[in-house]
Design a protein around this motif. Structure first.
Motif: not given
Length: 71
Positions: A17-23, A25-36
């Motif tokens: 869900a975070v990745i989807k919303n970050c994409f 919002a235009g910040i895909p890298l933050q979404g991909l790294r979130h909560d690793l």
């Protein structure tokens, strides 16, 4: 009781869900790294130990720790 499968499903659902919303919002890298860090053995095992499916395992862990420390 530990529930690693339930905990893993919750982490994955939240992360996707975070990745989807970050994409969006235009910040895909933050979404991909979130909560690793949630997948790291120390954090994952502790989360699975306190997972109950209704709230954050971190809250339950903190409650358990405070119960052990209170006189």
């Amino acid at each position: 009781m530990a529930n690693p499968i339930g905990h893993l499903k919750t982490i994955n659902k939240h992360r996707h869900a975070v990745i989807k919303n970050c994409f969006r919002a235009g910040i895909p890298l933050q979404g991909l790294r979130h909560d690793l860090s949630k997948y790291a053995p120390v954090e994952f095992l502790n989360g699975a130990k306190y997972y109950d499916g209704s709230r954050s395992p971190n809250e339950r862990s903190e409650e358990h720790t405070s119960e052990l420390q209170s006189p």
